[in-house]
Design a protein around this motif. Sequence first.
Motif, PDB file in Angstrom:
ATOM      1  N   UNK A   1       4.416  11.382   5.498  1.00  0.00           N
ATOM      2  CA  UNK A   1       3.933  10.698   4.479  1.00  0.00           C
ATOM      3  C   UNK A   1       5.031   9.583   4.067  1.00  0.00           C
ATOM      4  N   UNK A   2       6.385   9.859   4.071  1.00  0.00           N
ATOM      5  CA  UNK A   2       7.104   8.653   3.734  1.00  0.00           C
ATOM      6  C   UNK A   2       6.857   7.604   4.827  1.00  0.00           C
ATOM      7  N   UNK A   3       6.725   7.807   6.018  1.00  0.00           N
ATOM      8  CA  UNK A   3       6.547   6.753   6.996  1.00  0.00           C
ATOM      9  C   UNK A   3       5.530   5.715   6.627  1.00  0.00           C
ATOM     10  N   UNK A   4       4.421   6.541   6.346  1.00  0.00           N
ATOM     11  CA  UNK A   4       3.345   5.949   5.993  1.00  0.00           C
ATOM     12  C   UNK A   4       3.384   5.210   4.829  1.00  0.00           C
ATOM     13  N   UNK A   5       3.925   5.384   3.708  1.00  0.00           N
ATOM     14  CA  UNK A   5       4.318   4.706   2.587  1.00  0.00           C
ATOM     15  C   UNK A   5       5.170   3.389   3.080  1.00  0.00           C
ATOM     16  N   UNK A   6       6.068   3.569   3.780  1.00  0.00           N
ATOM     17  CA  UNK A   6       6.816   2.483   4.078  1.00  0.00           C
ATOM     18  C   UNK A   6       6.025   1.435   4.772  1.00  0.00           C
ATOM     19  N   UNK A   7       5.302   1.998   5.708  1.00  0.00           N
ATOM     20  CA  UNK A   7       4.297   0.908   6.533  1.00  0.00           C
ATOM     21  C   UNK A   7       3.423   0.426   5.583  1.00  0.00           C
ATOM     22  N   UNK A   8       2.853   1.140   4.689  1.00  0.00           N
ATOM     23  CA  UNK A   8       1.905   0.578   3.650  1.00  0.00           C
ATOM     24  C   UNK A   8       2.396  -0.459   2.729  1.00  0.00           C
ATOM     25  N   UNK A   9       3.813  -0.415   2.552  1.00  0.00           N
ATOM     26  CA  UNK A   9       4.379  -1.258   1.692  1.00  0.00           C
ATOM     27  C   UNK A   9       4.784  -2.693   2.383  1.00  0.00           C
TER      28      UNK A   9
ATOM     29  N   UNK B   1       9.111   5.836  -7.147  1.00  0.00           N
ATOM     30  CA  UNK B   1       9.683   7.152  -7.514  1.00  0.00           C
ATOM     31  C   UNK B   1       9.041   8.060  -6.393  1.00  0.00           C
ATOM     32  N   UNK B   2       7.561   8.093  -6.282  1.00  0.00           N
ATOM     33  CA  UNK B   2       7.020   9.150  -5.411  1.00  0.00           C
ATOM     34  C   UNK B   2       7.640   9.005  -3.818  1.00  0.00           C
ATOM     35  N   UNK B   3       7.807   7.692  -3.654  1.00  0.00           N
ATOM     36  CA  UNK B   3       8.445   7.403  -2.031  1.00  0.00           C
ATOM     37  C   UNK B   3       9.849   8.258  -2.167  1.00  0.00           C
ATOM     38  N   UNK B   4      10.613   8.037  -3.106  1.00  0.00           N
ATOM     39  CA  UNK B   4      11.780   8.291  -3.169  1.00  0.00           C
ATOM     40  C   UNK B   4      12.225   9.865  -3.342  1.00  0.00           C
ATOM     41  N   UNK B   5      11.258  10.504  -4.262  1.00  0.00           N
ATOM     42  CA  UNK B   5      11.521  11.951  -4.748  1.00  0.00           C
ATOM     43  C   UNK B   5      10.611  12.933  -4.279  1.00  0.00           C
ATOM     44  N   UNK B   6       9.334  12.478  -3.712  1.00  0.00           N
ATOM     45  CA  UNK B   6       8.398  13.607  -3.265  1.00  0.00           C
ATOM     46  C   UNK B   6       8.028  13.384  -1.814  1.00  0.00           C
ATOM     47  N   UNK B   7       7.885  12.094  -1.323  1.00  0.00           N
ATOM     48  CA  UNK B   7       7.298  12.112  -0.015  1.00  0.00           C
ATOM     49  C   UNK B   7       8.401  12.159   0.795  1.00  0.00           C
ATOM     50  N   UNK B   8       7.923  13.045   2.022  1.00  0.00           N
ATOM     51  CA  UNK B   8       9.074  13.072   3.150  1.00  0.00           C
ATOM     52  C   UNK B   8       8.143  13.199   4.348  1.00  0.00           C
TER      53      UNK B   8
END
Lengths: 349, 322
Positions: free
Chosen positions: B129-137, B119-126
């Motif tokens: 930060x979003x790239x970081x989350x993709x990488x972290x996952x 939810x955070x990745x889809x609606x808040x991160x951009x």
Amino acid sequence: MNTAVEFCQTSRCFGDVRAVDQVSLKIAEGEFFSMLGPSGSGKTTCLRLIAGFEQPDDGHVIIHGRDATGLPPYQRNVNTVFQDYALFPHMNVLDNIAYGLMVKGVNKKERQHRAAEALDMVALGQYGQRKPAQLSGGQRQRIALARALVNRPRVLLLDEPLGALDLKLREQMQGELKRLQRQLGITFVFVTHDQTEALSMSDRVAVFNQGRIEQLDSPRNLYNQPQTAFVAGFVGSSNVLHGALAQQLSGKSAALAIRPEYISIRHSGSAVPSDTASTELINLPGVIKDVQYQGSNTRIEVELEPGVSIAASEANSLLSNHTARLPGQSVQVSWSRQAMVSLRDNASV
Amino acid sequence: MTSRSSLPAADNSPVFTPPSGLLYRAADRLYRRPNLLLALLLLPPLLWFGSVYIASLLALLWQGLYTFDDFTMLVNHTLTLENYARLFDPANFDIILRTLLMALAVSAFSAILAFPVAYYMARYASGRIKAFFYLAVMLPMWTSYIVKAYAWTLLLAQEGVSQWFVHLLGLTPLLDALLALPGVGGNTLSTSSLGRFLVFTYIWLPFMILPIQASLERLPPSLLQASSDLGATPFKTFRHVILPLSVPGIAAGSIFTFSLTLGDYIVPQLVGPPGLFLGSMVYVQQGSIGNMPMAAAFTLVPIVLIAIYLSIVKRMGAFDAL
């Protein structure tokens, strides 16, 4: 008359952009109020401030006498018809309409009854079991309207609801919206960038530009008495004259606006009509630069002096001679002194 | 008129470019007959899929009908349904049940863990930060899965980091109470079903986050605003709009976590109590005992379970929005 919605020195900024800049306005109860302006002028942000999707950075939004600043959308008795309709794709039409009643805890029997009633109101009674994806754009638009109205809001907000419809359907919906508004007596706040839509439906129109209201007036006054060059240009089309020519014509330094349809054209050398002797008529020589056929009328651009042109609009009829006006012809343009409107000094084009 | 002279004259160039060469003619033919192109493109993968995948799977299941002679330890080609019937022996059925429950628990817990992240990745991160989350996952998937499983045996061991950390938080009594539970616990985390469950959840979590994230990303923000506008509190918006519309994502993710857990045989060997899992049972039957027919019969179980799972998920409407 009671005030439904009031803005007091309301501002909303996005970064450095002041989307809504110290706007103050009062919308009367039961009024059909339009917010008109180009995209990015702040009209939609104003609507979202009323709905509660945005909160003002400064100033207040008062709805029915109560300060709504800081109140979330679900605590406001206003409903919105969204530009993209925002129907819930996983629910059928009746469940969509009953959604507002369901989340407010209205019992099942009553909400089914009221949803069916609302569906009949928009003349889609037999479509209750369909999913939104199975409806046309115009039908979805009506469902969105029914979904908002079933909650009996005191203020209905409409965010360019007709933007996605084709011209015929749009004209039909304009009539229906106006009829519904009269019948229900609900305050309608209608956001649009289409000036004909705003003029034809509204009791009053606020013209927005760069986060501010340029003029708030009845449609008739807006058209005939524009106060700024922006309004003169955005609502209908207008000739705006500046500088020495304006000074010479009106004796004042302010810019002037003249509607193209109030300007008449004669060939140079043709007989001057008898009433032109009157000082109320302004006569200027010019040369036709361009002629555009536009269906019901023809737009003729006349150069009065180098760099200064004026557009005139002549109504077409079956009898009009399409070769009568040609580029390069010397003509006389004339208009009544009453057709000229002085614009505010601070107006910028 | 003056502006036109600066443009090149278009009058002399031909309207049609005549085809020249074999490749051009082939391209023209394919352009006019798009179905032919499609057939040509699909043929190799379909052949591969049909022969390598489907046919070998059917051959495998067919082997489940052969007879295994317990005395000679040899397989003879007498056809029998006994292998499939023996799946319902109490000992075998226990294995099936144990694996199934683990797969369900891992799927459910992964979904609960994954949802807020997605939810955070889809609606808040951009942006970054979003790239970081993709990488972290994705990052854990860069390491071999066996290495990760081994690493977890150390992390969960008696003297390992996790027990040390629990001790640091003063939660040792809570952990001891959990480990004392029958069916869940064990001597240490690394020999308990709880530990196995944690490792499975860790390993399959990315497969749950990404589909949920994709389904939430497709959710137009105006739907949430409309819900709120119609009087729904954030919780009701979640319950009636966000959750139903993210079910396809949860279903897709759970198909991964469910089937991957059902078929796994490495983690059950490394972490958790001695009892066998479906995958490890196949491994033992085939590798240690050489009872190919029984191993083949066991492979039918995850296929059937996943088929049942898919039909339940479908009935819940998970694929309606596809």
